[in-house]
Design a protein around this motif. Structure first.
Motif, PDB file in Angstrom:
ATOM      1  N   ILE A   1       2.023  -3.918  -8.589  1.00  0.00           N
ATOM      2  CA  ILE A   1       1.115  -4.952  -9.082  1.00  0.00           C
ATOM      3  C   ILE A   1       0.277  -4.448 -10.242  1.00  0.00           C
ATOM      4  N   ILE A   2      -0.235  -3.249 -10.148  1.00  0.00           N
ATOM      5  CA  ILE A   2      -1.169  -2.731 -11.146  1.00  0.00           C
ATOM      6  C   ILE A   2      -0.437  -2.150 -12.354  1.00  0.00           C
ATOM      7  N   PHE A   3       0.624  -1.420 -12.147  1.00  0.00           N
ATOM      8  CA  PHE A   3       1.253  -0.682 -13.241  1.00  0.00           C
ATOM      9  C   PHE A   3       2.555  -1.307 -13.732  1.00  0.00           C
ATOM     10  N   GLY A   4       3.071  -2.251 -13.019  1.00  0.00           N
ATOM     11  CA  GLY A   4       4.289  -2.896 -13.462  1.00  0.00           C
ATOM     12  C   GLY A   4       5.534  -2.350 -12.778  1.00  0.00           C
ATOM     13  N   TYR A   5       6.623  -3.074 -12.918  1.00  0.00           N
ATOM     14  CA  TYR A   5       7.883  -2.750 -12.231  1.00  0.00           C
ATOM     15  C   TYR A   5       8.437  -1.398 -12.671  1.00  0.00           C
ATOM     16  N   ASP A   6       8.318  -1.090 -13.964  1.00  0.00           N
ATOM     17  CA  ASP A   6       8.921   0.137 -14.488  1.00  0.00           C
ATOM     18  C   ASP A   6       8.090   1.384 -14.195  1.00  0.00           C
ATOM     19  N   LYS A   7       6.863   1.204 -13.774  1.00  0.00           N
ATOM     20  CA  LYS A   7       5.975   2.343 -13.538  1.00  0.00           C
ATOM     21  C   LYS A   7       5.827   2.699 -12.058  1.00  0.00           C
ATOM     22  N   VAL A   8       6.625   2.078 -11.205  1.00  0.00           N
ATOM     23  CA  VAL A   8       6.569   2.427  -9.779  1.00  0.00           C
ATOM     24  C   VAL A   8       7.081   3.852  -9.595  1.00  0.00           C
ATOM     25  N   SER A   9       6.362   4.646  -8.823  1.00  0.00           N
ATOM     26  CA  SER A   9       6.683   6.064  -8.666  1.00  0.00           C
ATOM     27  C   SER A   9       7.492   6.308  -7.390  1.00  0.00           C
ATOM     28  N   SER A  10       7.833   7.569  -7.193  1.00  0.00           N
ATOM     29  CA  SER A  10       8.557   7.983  -5.982  1.00  0.00           C
ATOM     30  C   SER A  10       7.604   8.356  -4.859  1.00  0.00           C
ATOM     31  N   GLY A  11       6.317   8.063  -5.040  1.00  0.00           N
ATOM     32  CA  GLY A  11       5.338   8.487  -4.042  1.00  0.00           C
ATOM     33  C   GLY A  11       5.458   7.797  -2.707  1.00  0.00           C
TER      34      GLY A  11
END
Length: 651
Positions: A495-505
C-alpha cells in the motif's frame, strides 16, 4: 544422621588425595633409584685431584694417609682435607710412599652386594609395572568401575545429600504430578503399610512432558522426600558399539540398586534405549534391542527386585515399546505439563528466593506475560534479570530488569550496533505497523504487548502479542485473525511503497500462514469443501526412526482441491488485511511515524495513539510528542526504497 545417610557417605580417603599419594610414591621411587646408582660416587667423597698433583703433594710431604682400592686412591692431607684420584698403573707408588713416610693401606675394590644387584635389575621393571597398573586403574575408573576396562559396568551415579537435597518444596507448578507420585514416597518410607493389605506399589513411573517442565527435578524430589538413595543414568549410557555391553550394564545397575534398596533408579531420556523393537536394522539382534530386552526382564522377570522404584523421563512416549508400558513395568504414566499462570507464579517465586528483589517486582505480572514458558524457561528468565541488574551495578533486581530479560528471552538480544539506512528503517516501521494495525482491528487477535523496529536476534523488527490468559484450544476465528495479522506487513509495504517495491521481508510470515492454512485443511477439518476429514498422517515412527507429519496418499483431484483450499484461505486473509489497512491508512502512517521516533512502543502506547491521544514522552529522554492518529506525515518522510528483510509479526 539416619542409616541411609550413613550408607551414602563415601569410604576411604579423598580420590584426589589418593591420586596425589600415588604420584608422590612414584617420584620417591625414582629418587631412590637414582640415589642407589649414585651410592659409589657419594661414598667416595673428597676433592678429586690429578695424579701428578698427588705425586707432587707426596714429594712435598703434605699427604698424611692414603687408601688404595684398585685404581682408586683416596686419602687425607696434613691439613685434614680429603682428596680422591686415580692411579695410572704406577709400580713405584708404594716405594715413594714409604720413602716419604706416608701411611697407606690397601683395600679390596668395593662392589655391590647380590641384593643390590637384584634390586638394580628389578627396580625398573617394578617401576614400569606400577605405572602401568596406575594408568589402567584410572582408565577403568573413567569407563566404569571394575571389569575389563569397565565396559560392562553401570554408569549410574549415586546422588548423595551433600549434592543438594531436593524436596517437593522445590517443585512448583505441577501439583497434580506431585500428588500422583506421593504414593511412591509413602511406600519408600513405610513399605509395610501397603504390604499389610496385599497392595503392590507400581514398579515404574514414566514421567512424560515437554523439555524443561521439571521431570528430573520431580524425580529427585521423590528421593529427597523419602530419604532414600537416588541413582541417575541417561538412556544413552547403556548403548555402546560392543554387542552385549548395554545388557551387562543393565544387570550391573540393578545389582547396585539391590544393595541400596529401597532406592530410586532414574533413567533420563529412556526413548534412547526403549524405542519400538523391530524398527531398526540387524533383524532385531542389534545392541539397543538386546539392552531393552534385558531392561524388561530386570523390571518384571523371574527375579523380583523388591524395593527398587524405576522412574523414567521422556518427551516422546509415542515411540516407546509397548512392553515397557504394560502393567508390571512402567504401569503408571505421569504427565508433567507446562505450568498455567498459577503454576508459573509459584515457579517464579521459588527461583526468586535467592535473588534480592526491589519492591516493584510482582511475580503474577511476570507470569501473565510469559504464557507457554516451562519451568526451565522461567528459571532462565530470573537468571537473566539478575545478570542484567549485576551488569548495571544494581544491588536489587527491579521489575525493569525482568521486563528487559523477558524481551531478551522471547525476542532475542537487541542489535543496536547494526547500521540501517533511513529507507530500511522506514520500511521496517511500516511493515511492523501493518501487523499492529491489523491486530488491533481483529477482534479475535491477542492484545499487542510491544512493537519495535530495533533488530533483535535474527529479526529486524517485531510485533509481540501475548494472550490475556492461557489457551488450551485453537478456535477458527482466532486462526483467521492470526492469518490476517501475518499478512499485515506484506500488505502495508504494497500500500505504501507500491507493487514493485514489496520486499522479501514477509517470507517468514508467508511460511507461517501457509503452514497454518495447511493444518486447517488437512488436520483439523476446517475446510467447507473438504469437510471434517484428516488428510495428513499423524506422527509415527518410520523404518529409520524418523517421524514427521506426512501427507496421506490422496488422489490427484483431492490434492488439487487441498492446494486450492490452502490458497483460498491465505489469499482471503491477505484481502482481509488489505481492506483493514486501506480503511485505517491514517493510523498506519501515525504508528509508523511513532516507531521511527521512539523505535519501541508498548501495547498501551499504541492504543493511545490509535485513540487519538498521542504519545507524550517529553518528561523523559525522548524527543517531542508524536501526533495522534489521523494526522499526516510529510511526503518526504515516507520511504523511497526497498528493504532487504523486515522481521515477522511475531504472532
Amino acid at each position: 544422621m539416619n542409616d541411609n545417610d550413613k550408607q551414602q557417605q563415601p569410604d576411604g580417603p579423598n580420590p584426589w588425595m589418593k591420586s596425589l599419594m600415588v604420584w608422590v610414591g612414584i617420584l620417591a621411587a625414582l629418587a631412590l633409584f637414582v640415589t642407589m646408582f649414585d651410592t659409589r660416587s657419594s661414598a667416595q667423597a673428597g676433592d678429586q685431584i690429578g695424579y701428578s698433583d698427588f705425586l707432587n703433594k707426596v714429594e712435598e710431604g703434605s699427604v698424611a694417609r692414603v687408601d688404595i682400592a684398585g685404581d682408586t686412591i683416596t686419602g687425607t692431607l696434613t691439613n685434614d682435607q680429603r682428596f680422591r684420584t686415580y692411579a695410572a698403573n704406577d709400580p713405584q707408588l708404594i716405594s715413594r710412599l714409604q720413602e716419604k713416610g706416608v701411611r697407606f693401606a690397601a683395600k679390596p675394590e668395593e662392589g655391590p652386594s647380590i641384593w643390590m644387584v637384584l634390586l638394580y635389575q628389578s627396580l625398573p621393571f617394578l617401576l614400569f609395572l606400577g605405572i602401568a597398573f596406575f594408568v589402567l586403574r584410572q582408565m577403568q575408573k573413567s569407563s566404569g568401575a571394575g571389569g575389563a576396562m569397565g565396559f560392562g559396568k553401570s554408569r549410574a551415579k549415586l546422588l548423595t545429600q551433600k549434592e543438594g537435597k531436593v524436596t517437593f518444596d522445590d517443585v512448583a507448578g505441577i501439583d497434580e504430578a506431585r500428588e500422583e507420585l506421593q504414593e511412591i514416597v509413602e511406600f519408600l518410607k513405610d513399605p509395610s503399610k501397603f504390604a499389610r493389605l496385599g497392595g503392590k506399589i507400581p514398579k515404574g513411573a514414566l514421567l512424560v512432558g515437554s523439555p524443561g517442565t521439571g521431570k528430573t527435578l520431580l524425580a529427585r524430589a521423590i528421593a529427597g522426600e523419602a530419604g532414600v538413595p537416588f541413582f541417575t543414568i541417561s538412556g544413552s549410557d547403556f548403548v555402546e558399539m560392543f554387542v552385549g555391553v548395554g545388557a551387562s550394564r543393565v544387570r550391573d545397575m540393578f545389582e547396585q540398586a539391590k544393595k541400596s534398596a529401597p532406592c530410586i533408579v532414574f533413567i533420563d531420556e529412556i526413548d534412547a534405549v526403549g524405542r519400538h523393537r523391530g524398527a531398526g536394522l540387524g533383524n532385531g539382534n542389534d545392541e539397543r534391542e538386546q539392552t531393552l530386552n534385558q531392561l524388561l526382564v530386570e523390571m518384571d522377570g523371574f527375579d523380583t527386585n523388591e524395593g527398587i522404584i524405576i522412574i523414567a523421563a521422556t518427551n516422546r512416549p509415542d515411540v516407546l515399546d509397548p512392553a515397557l508400558l504394560r502393567p508390571g513395568r512402567f504401569d503408571r504414566q505421569v504427565v508433567v505439563p507446562r505450568p498455567d499462570i498459577e503454576g508459573r507464579v509459584k515457579i517464579i517465586q521459588v527461583h526468586m528466593k535467592k535473588v534480592p528483589l526491589a519492591l516493584d517486582v510482582d511475580a503474577r505480572t511476570i507470569a501473565r506475560g510469559t504464557p507457554g514458558f516451562s519451568g526451565a524457561d522461567l528459571a532462565n528468565l530470573v537468571n537473566e534479570a539478575a545478570l542484567l541488574a549485576a551488569r548495571k551495578g544494581k544491588r536489587l533486581v527491579a521489575m525493569s530488569e525482568f521486563e528487559e530479560a523477558k524481551d531478551k528471552v522471547m525476542m532475542g538480544s537487541e542489535r543496536k550496533s547494526m547500521v540501517m539506512t533511513d529507507d530500511e528503517k522506514r520500511m521496517t516501521a511500516y511493515h511492523e505497523a501493518g501487523h499492529a494495525i491489523v491486530a488491533l482491528h481483529e477482534p479475535a487477535s491477542d492484545p499487542i504487548h510491544k512493537a519495535t523496529i530495533i533488530p533483535r536476534g535474527r529479526a529486524l523488527g517485531l510485533v509481540m502479542r501475548l494472550p490475556e490468559r492461557d489457551n488450551y484450544s485453537y478456535h477458527r476465528d482466532k486462526m483467521y485473525a492470526n492469518l490476517s495479522v501475518s499478512m499485515g506487513g506484506r500488505v502495508a509495504e504494497e500500500i505504501i511503497f507500491g507493487y514493485d517495491k514489496v520486499s522479501s521481508g514477509a517470507s517468514s510470515d508467508i511460511e507461517y500462514a501457509t503452514g497454518l492454512a495447511r493444518d486447517m485443511v488437512t488436520r483439523w477439518g476446517l475446510s467447507d469443501e473438504l469437510g471434517p476429514l484428516q488428510y495428513a498422517e499423524a506422527e509415527s515412527e518410520t523404518f529409520l526412526g524418523y517421524s514427521a507429519n506426512r501427507p496421506m496418499r490422496v488422489s490427484a483431484d483431492t490434492a488439487k482441491l487441498i492446494d486450492a483450499e490452502i490458497k483460498k484461505i491465505v489469499v482471503g486473509s491477505y484481502d482481509r488485511a488489505k481492506q483493514l489497512l486501506t480503511d485505517h491508512v491514517d493510523q498506519l502512517h501515525s504508528l509508523a511515524a511513532a516507531l521511527l521516533e521512539y523505535e519501541t512502543l508498548s501495547g498501551d502506547e499504541i492504543k493511545k495513539l490509535i485513540a487519538g491521544e498521542g504519545i507524550d514522552r517529553t518528561s523523559g529522554d525522548a524527543a517531542a510528542p508524536v501526533p495522534a492518529a489521523g494526522s499526516s506525515i510529510p511526503k518526504t518522510k515516507r520511504p523511497k526504497g526497498p528493504f532487504g528483510n523486515p522481521a515477522p509479526q511475531g504472532a
